[in-house]
Motif scaffolding. Structure first.
Motif, PDB file in Angstrom:
ATOM      1  N   ALA A 191       7.495  -3.138  -6.872  1.00 15.19           N
ATOM      2  CA  ALA A 191       6.743  -3.462  -5.709  1.00 15.19           C
ATOM      3  C   ALA A 191       6.614  -2.459  -4.434  1.00 15.19           C
ATOM      4  O   ALA A 191       5.882  -2.225  -3.765  1.00 15.19           O
ATOM      5  CB  ALA A 191       6.769  -5.007  -5.323  1.00 15.19           C
ATOM      6  N   GLN A 192       7.949  -2.506  -4.337  1.00 14.68           N
ATOM      7  CA  GLN A 192       8.520  -1.468  -3.222  1.00 14.68           C
ATOM      8  C   GLN A 192       7.918  -0.011  -3.531  1.00 14.68           C
ATOM      9  O   GLN A 192       7.400   0.628  -2.358  1.00 14.68           O
ATOM     10  CB  GLN A 192      10.070  -1.353  -3.076  1.00 14.68           C
ATOM     11  N   TYR A 211       5.322   0.650  -5.212  1.00 14.67           N
ATOM     12  CA  TYR A 211       3.729   0.697  -4.903  1.00 14.67           C
ATOM     13  C   TYR A 211       3.441   0.809  -3.463  1.00 14.67           C
ATOM     14  O   TYR A 211       2.616   1.475  -3.204  1.00 14.67           O
ATOM     15  CB  TYR A 211       3.354  -0.653  -5.473  1.00 14.67           C
ATOM     16  N   VAL A 212       4.181  -0.041  -2.621  1.00 17.31           N
ATOM     17  CA  VAL A 212       4.040  -0.125  -1.306  1.00 17.31           C
ATOM     18  C   VAL A 212       4.211   1.361  -0.636  1.00 17.31           C
ATOM     19  O   VAL A 212       3.477   1.860   0.290  1.00 17.31           O
ATOM     20  CB  VAL A 212       4.885  -1.203  -0.702  1.00 17.31           C
ATOM     21  N   ARG A 213       5.319   1.903  -1.162  1.00 13.17           N
ATOM     22  CA  ARG A 213       5.470   3.221  -0.278  1.00 13.17           C
ATOM     23  C   ARG A 213       4.435   4.324  -0.711  1.00 13.17           C
ATOM     24  O   ARG A 213       4.332   5.143  -0.017  1.00 13.17           O
ATOM     25  CB  ARG A 213       6.983   3.914  -1.077  1.00 13.17           C
ATOM     26  N   ASN A 251       1.276   3.661  -1.545  1.00 17.69           N
ATOM     27  CA  ASN A 251      -0.104   3.347  -1.315  1.00 17.69           C
ATOM     28  C   ASN A 251      -0.375   2.761  -0.181  1.00 17.69           C
ATOM     29  O   ASN A 251      -1.640   2.205   0.345  1.00 17.69           O
ATOM     30  CB  ASN A 251      -0.581   2.593  -2.416  1.00 17.69           C
ATOM     31  N   THR A 252       0.688   3.020   0.828  1.00 20.88           N
ATOM     32  CA  THR A 252       0.338   2.410   2.190  1.00 20.88           C
ATOM     33  C   THR A 252       0.551   3.508   3.222  1.00 20.88           C
ATOM     34  O   THR A 252       1.576   4.463   3.128  1.00 20.88           O
ATOM     35  CB  THR A 252       1.171   1.232   2.694  1.00 20.88           C
ATOM     36  N   ARG A 287       3.643   0.865   6.305  1.00 21.58           N
ATOM     37  CA  ARG A 287       4.864   0.514   5.742  1.00 21.58           C
ATOM     38  C   ARG A 287       6.191   0.243   6.654  1.00 21.58           C
ATOM     39  O   ARG A 287       7.041  -0.403   6.237  1.00 21.58           O
ATOM     40  CB  ARG A 287       5.148   2.098   4.911  1.00 21.58           C
ATOM     41  N   ILE A 344       5.759  -3.310   7.415  1.00 19.87           N
ATOM     42  CA  ILE A 344       6.135  -4.348   5.930  1.00 19.87           C
ATOM     43  C   ILE A 344       7.702  -4.002   5.738  1.00 19.87           C
ATOM     44  O   ILE A 344       8.571  -5.096   5.712  1.00 19.87           O
ATOM     45  CB  ILE A 344       5.580  -3.860   4.995  1.00 19.87           C
ATOM     46  N   LEU A 345       8.051  -2.943   5.930  1.00 15.50           N
ATOM     47  CA  LEU A 345       9.715  -2.732   5.270  1.00 15.50           C
ATOM     48  C   LEU A 345      10.600  -2.354   6.481  1.00 15.50           C
ATOM     49  O   LEU A 345      11.701  -2.495   6.205  1.00 15.50           O
ATOM     50  CB  LEU A 345       9.481  -1.452   4.477  1.00 15.50           C
ATOM     51  N   GLU A 377      13.244   2.085   5.569  1.00 11.89           N
ATOM     52  CA  GLU A 377      12.864   1.728   4.291  1.00 11.89           C
ATOM     53  C   GLU A 377      13.820   1.746   3.263  1.00 11.89           C
ATOM     54  O   GLU A 377      13.506   0.853   2.199  1.00 11.89           O
ATOM     55  CB  GLU A 377      11.717   2.580   4.086  1.00 11.89           C
TER      56      GLU A 377
END
Length: 84
Positions: A22-23, A25-27, A29-30, A35, A38-39, A43
């Motif tokens: 999940a992390q 994916y977030v890194r 695609n955002t 980022r 969220i993080l 990060e």
């Protein structure tokens, strides 16, 4: 007993893999600003910060409960001393 240990271990491994995916994916695609929101600005250490926060909170709750129990014990002890 062995089955429980196996399934607990399996659950931990699946949880770690899911969080890391999940992390990633977030890194990937955002945008940078999202980022950071969220993080957080650091990060790479999200897991460490989370674990540290959980341990700190656990220690605070444990200390509070220990103080409550000590106060109860002290009150009982003093009440018995007065009654003697």
């Amino acid at each position: 007993m062995f089955k429980r240990v196996f399934w607990i271990g399996t659950g931990i491994v699946v949880g770690v893999v899911a969080v890391s995916k999940a992390q990633a994916y977030v890194r990937a695609n955002t945008p940078q600003k999202a980022r950071e929101f969220i993080l957080g600005p650091d990060e790479d250490n999200v897991g460490q910060r989370t674990l540290f926060g959980l341990l700190t909170q656990f220690q605070q709750v444990m200390k509070t409960r220990e103080d409550e129990l000590n106060n109860q014990y002290t009150e009982r002890f003093e009440a018995r001393q007065r009654s003697l």
